[in-house]
Design an enzyme around this catalytic site. Sequence first.
Site, PDB file in Angstrom:
ATOM      1  N   ASN A 299       0.840  -1.202   0.000  1.00 34.49           N
ATOM      2  CA  ASN A 299       0.000   0.000   0.000  1.00 34.49           C
ATOM      3  C   ASN A 299       0.875   1.252   0.000  1.00 34.49           C
ATOM      4  OD1 ASN A 299      -2.374   1.405  -0.136  1.00 34.49           O
ATOM      5  ND2 ASN A 299      -3.040   0.953   1.953  1.00 34.49           N
ATOM      6  N   HIS A 335      -9.819   3.972   8.665  1.00 29.48           N
ATOM      7  CA  HIS A 335     -10.385   2.666   8.323  1.00 29.48           C
ATOM      8  C   HIS A 335     -11.755   2.448   8.961  1.00 29.48           C
ATOM      9  CE1 HIS A 335      -6.332   1.515   6.892  1.00 29.48           C
ATOM     10  NE2 HIS A 335      -6.983   0.602   6.204  1.00 29.48           N
TER      11      HIS A 335
END
Length: 438
Positions: A299, A335
């Site tokens: 990522n 998140h």
Amino acid sequence: GTPEPALRVLISLLLGYPIAYLHRRYLCGKDPNLQYLYFIYTGLGLGYFNFGFDIFHAVFAVIFTYLTLLLFNGSAIAVALTFVFNMGYLLTGYYYSGTTDYDLNWTVPQCVLVLRLIGISFDLYDGRQPPENLNVEAKKIALVKRPAFLEFCGHMFFPTSFLIGPQFPMKRFQDFVKGAYNSQPDSVIYAFRRFAFGVFYLAMFQVLGMFVTDDLLLTEEYQNLPFFRRAFLLGVWGRFSLYKYISCWLLAESGCILFGITYNGRNEKGQVLWNGLENVKISVFENTTQFNHYIQSFNVNTNAWVGHYIYKRLKFLNNRLVSQAFALLFLALWHGFHSGYYVCFCFEFLVVYLEKDLQHTLSKNPNLQKTLQENMILSLLIHMLLRVYTFVFMGWCLIPFVLLTYERYWKAFGAINYAGMILYVPWPIVYGPILRLL
């Protein structure tokens, strides 16, 4: 056996290739406004295919943010309003639409969009600062002029990055549309290579799924296995969990490469590089001997975004550990609300602290360093042990991220004898000081 929302996302990633081809064939180097409209139409089309009229949330956030930038331009007020509104809107979405599982709903592209919207407000703010006050990266992507509305939307809804990323700044998007990356990019071969890697990792994910599942660690069968077999399966389960993300990111990245927006200059041989939006560094990822290698290779664009817009902005705190802690807290909040996210990023902090502390302490022992340099067998043995360590304990660190709720991840921790808790939690106050004393 794939759930319909996941299959829709996969189909959307594959649709990115004909969308990119049509742009290369008919619109590349043409009127920017036509390109912007094409990006908006195709990006929102993919969004509607996945989430129906819920894609309105993304449109609303984009319009609100643009009006904020229109009223306050590149001021600190604009940055604060953009940050608070978009994070607040995303978190509200998590609160009302979230379940106890990982949800593939409108909040998925929204969380990608949040970073892009916050980033452009920071870039406009940097564009108003004296150049000598900016770091090298900020100078490259700072914006001295607010983008036009169509340009702004074209960047936000860019079809091969709207759903799951990768992130890229407005400055790169502007250069791409203007043809600075070659009006007819020769990126097809490199795009195909990354596509092939994406298919490979998708196949690996399917194959591993025949032996492990997300709930493997919660089964009584797993808990009754010998410890070392449980540890090995934990590592396999961790790879299974990561390959799901890696395959999607590679497929998305290859679509961006086909567009030509990933241009990254030339190498020493004069060959054009198309790795400007590389989100997975495969060779680093598959050869990790420390957890920092995972951070460097997994990522990548999101990590770079957090490093540039969060971590480095906290320089005034004059404490790297505190800045790192706040950056990880932001990632956890981004998140969602599940406690597993916060536990996962807490372990990331502890793991990196352990590694840096251990490396710093051992580097001060000249006899040890000399022994490692002269004894190749010992060095090879340590290398293999580190490979096994990162393989197994990456699975440990992913337990709360995947299982999300306390009841599930704490049961999984117990299934592997709380090994990570025993290793990482006492390090700063027990193991580290003892090692330094020795």
